[in-house]
Design an enzyme around this catalytic site. Structure first.
Site, PDB file in Angstrom:
ATOM      1  N   ASP A   1      -1.665 -20.033  48.584  1.00  0.00           N
ATOM      2  CA  ASP A   1      -3.079 -20.159  48.951  1.00  0.00           C
ATOM      3  C   ASP A   1      -3.762 -21.391  48.359  1.00  0.00           C
ATOM      4  O   ASP A   1      -3.311 -21.973  47.380  1.00  0.00           O
ATOM      5  CB  ASP A   1      -3.851 -18.887  48.567  1.00  0.00           C
ATOM      6  CG  ASP A   1      -3.652 -18.477  47.111  1.00  0.00           C
ATOM      7  OD1 ASP A   1      -2.649 -18.894  46.502  1.00  0.00           O
ATOM      8  OD2 ASP A   1      -4.504 -17.750  46.580  1.00  0.00           O
TER       9      ASP A   1
ATOM     10  N   GLU B   1      -2.763 -15.771  45.460  1.00  0.00           N
ATOM     11  CA  GLU B   1      -2.705 -15.847  43.992  1.00  0.00           C
ATOM     12  C   GLU B   1      -4.086 -16.098  43.414  1.00  0.00           C
ATOM     13  O   GLU B   1      -4.462 -15.507  42.413  1.00  0.00           O
ATOM     14  CB  GLU B   1      -1.724 -16.949  43.557  1.00  0.00           C
ATOM     15  CG  GLU B   1      -1.446 -16.972  42.051  1.00  0.00           C
ATOM     16  CD  GLU B   1      -2.565 -17.574  41.220  1.00  0.00           C
ATOM     17  OE1 GLU B   1      -2.848 -17.044  40.128  1.00  0.00           O
ATOM     18  OE2 GLU B   1      -3.171 -18.558  41.652  1.00  0.00           O
TER      19      GLU B   1
HETATM   20 ZN   LIG Z   1      -5.390 -22.028  40.685  1.00  0.00          ZN
HETATM   21 ZN   LIG Z   2      -2.142 -22.224  40.732  1.00  0.00          ZN
END
Ligand SMILES: [Zn+2]
Ligand SMILES: [Zn+2]
Length: 397
Positions: A81, A138
């Site tokens: 991401d 994440e």
């Molecule tokens: Zn980051």
């Molecule tokens: Zn990262």
């Protein structure tokens, strides 16, 4: 020798990996929206002759690479991401999605993992299985848990897991591997104070959510400074405070959001409890009501297991020489790699992005293409070393 086979394979492949990285950089997608990114990765994995499994915990992807004989299994992980940041500068491969940007280097991490996969899929000079694991979301700390909830450990049973994160401020291509804690445990919270609201001239007729928020801002400074051993690391930060729309109105609501961080689960629980207590005090003194919501249970710190950390250092010595190893203190930033590391022996490795690199999450940040081939070969070598050390030994010519 594995290292020389690796360096032969990756010699001259830097430009190819950079092209992949630039493709991904130009198409950043936010957490939980990584559709195009997932398709791009699936295409590349299939081109390697692999049969990747899509939609593992949202947009996550897992591809198994079977070795030449039975053995243990190891996972290599990269994040998919990007961040809600407007990219600065005029790179040829600049983000084509304004307001979204690969400012944490996950474009580079994906390119390195695809590079490692291409080597492992072609060489297969190892026993057991390598799982190539692309994790979504994440930055919002939900992708790792989503993969576990989707049966990751049962469907793709690996014995150990490794991940690389680029690290600005560290010499390009240098590597830091911590024994134990690397990144802090963390959580995010939202606090809402409510009251009737009223005229700014008659504050006695309503509770005041702005005063409540202001009191809370001051009160939480004491949680870290007065209730935690100064030798232990902890942080509470308020990142947003929204309330009111006019100078003469006491609003009916104030909303504060923030994050807290620490390395031990006990300290994280303490921060959470004290934050709730301070919120209640703030509500009482300002005659408001308050609610606190957290982003689920606390996310564990990223903690390297000693054997896995040493294995990575060995791999670095063999591939690049001991002079590439460096040491740095842990960081209070978090990474939901900690969720994997809480379940399986793991090592999370910092790879230098260069002394001059802009910081992570900054609008002028860019992943350093010069470290792509090294990162890819290190990931591949870690997987091979892990399986050769722990699995059924095979003769390598
Ligand atoms: Zn980051
Ligand atoms: Zn990262």
């Amino acid at each position: 020798m594995t290292p020389s086979r690796l360096s032969t394979f990756f010699a001259g492949r830097g430009a190819q990996l950079a092209a992949i990285r630039h493709d991904l950089h130009a198409r950043p997608e936010l957490s939980r929206e990584e559709t195009e990114t997932a398709n791009y990765i699936l295409q590349h994995l299939r081109a390697l002759g692999l049969d990747p499994v899509a939609c593992v915990g949202g947009h996550g992807i897992v591809a198994a690479i079977a070795g030449r004989s039975p053995g243990r299994a190891v996972a290599l992980r990269a994040e998919m991401d990007a961040l809600p940041i407007l990219e600065e500068g005029a790179l040829a491969y600049k983000s084509r999605h304004p307001g979204k940007m690969h400012a944490c280097g996950h474009d580079g991490h994906m390119a390195m993992l695809l590079g490692a996969a291409s080597y492992l899929a072609s060489a297969r000079e190892f026993p057991g299985t390598v799982y190539i694991l692309f994790q979504a979301a994440e930055e919002r700390f939900s992708g790792a848990r989503a993969m576990l909830e989707d049966g990751l450990l049962q469907r793709f049973p690996f014995d150990g897991i490794f991940g690389l994160h680029n690290w600005p401020g560290m010499k390009a291509g240098h590597v830091a591997v911590h024994n134990g804690p690397v990144m802090a445990g963390t959580n995010e919270f939202e606090i809402t104070f409510r009251a009737d609201g009223g005229h700014g001239a008659m504050p006695h007729l309503t509770g005041d959510p702005i005063v409540a928020g202001g009191y809370l801002l001051s009160a939480i400074q004491q949680i870290v400074s007065r209730s935690i051993n100064p030798l232990e690391a902890a942080v509470i930060t308020i990142g947003s405070f929204q309330a009111g729309a006019a100078p003469n109105i006491i609003p009916d609501k104030a909303v504060l959001t923030g994050t807290y961080r620490a390395f031990s689960p006990t300290l994280l629980a303490h921060l959470r409890k004290q934050l709730e207590a301070a919120t209640q005090h703030a509500a009482t003194i300002s005659r408001t009501t308050a609610s606190v919501t957290f982003d689920g249970p606390d996310f564990p710190a990223v903690v390297n297991s000693l054997a896995e950390a040493e294995l990575v250092r060995d791999a670095v010595r063999e591939l690049f020489g001991a002079e590439r190893l460096t040491t740095l203190p842990p960081a209070m930033a978090g990474d939901d790699f900690g969720v994997f590391a809480a379940h399986k022996p793991a090592a999370y490795v910092w790879l230098g992005n260069g002394d001059e690199s802009a910081g992570l999450h900054q609008p002028d940040y860019d992943f350093n293409d010069a470290i792509l081939a090294d990162g890819a070969s290190l990931l591949a070598h870690i997987a091979e070393t892990y399986l050769l050390n722990n699995g059924i030994q095979v003769e390598i010519q």
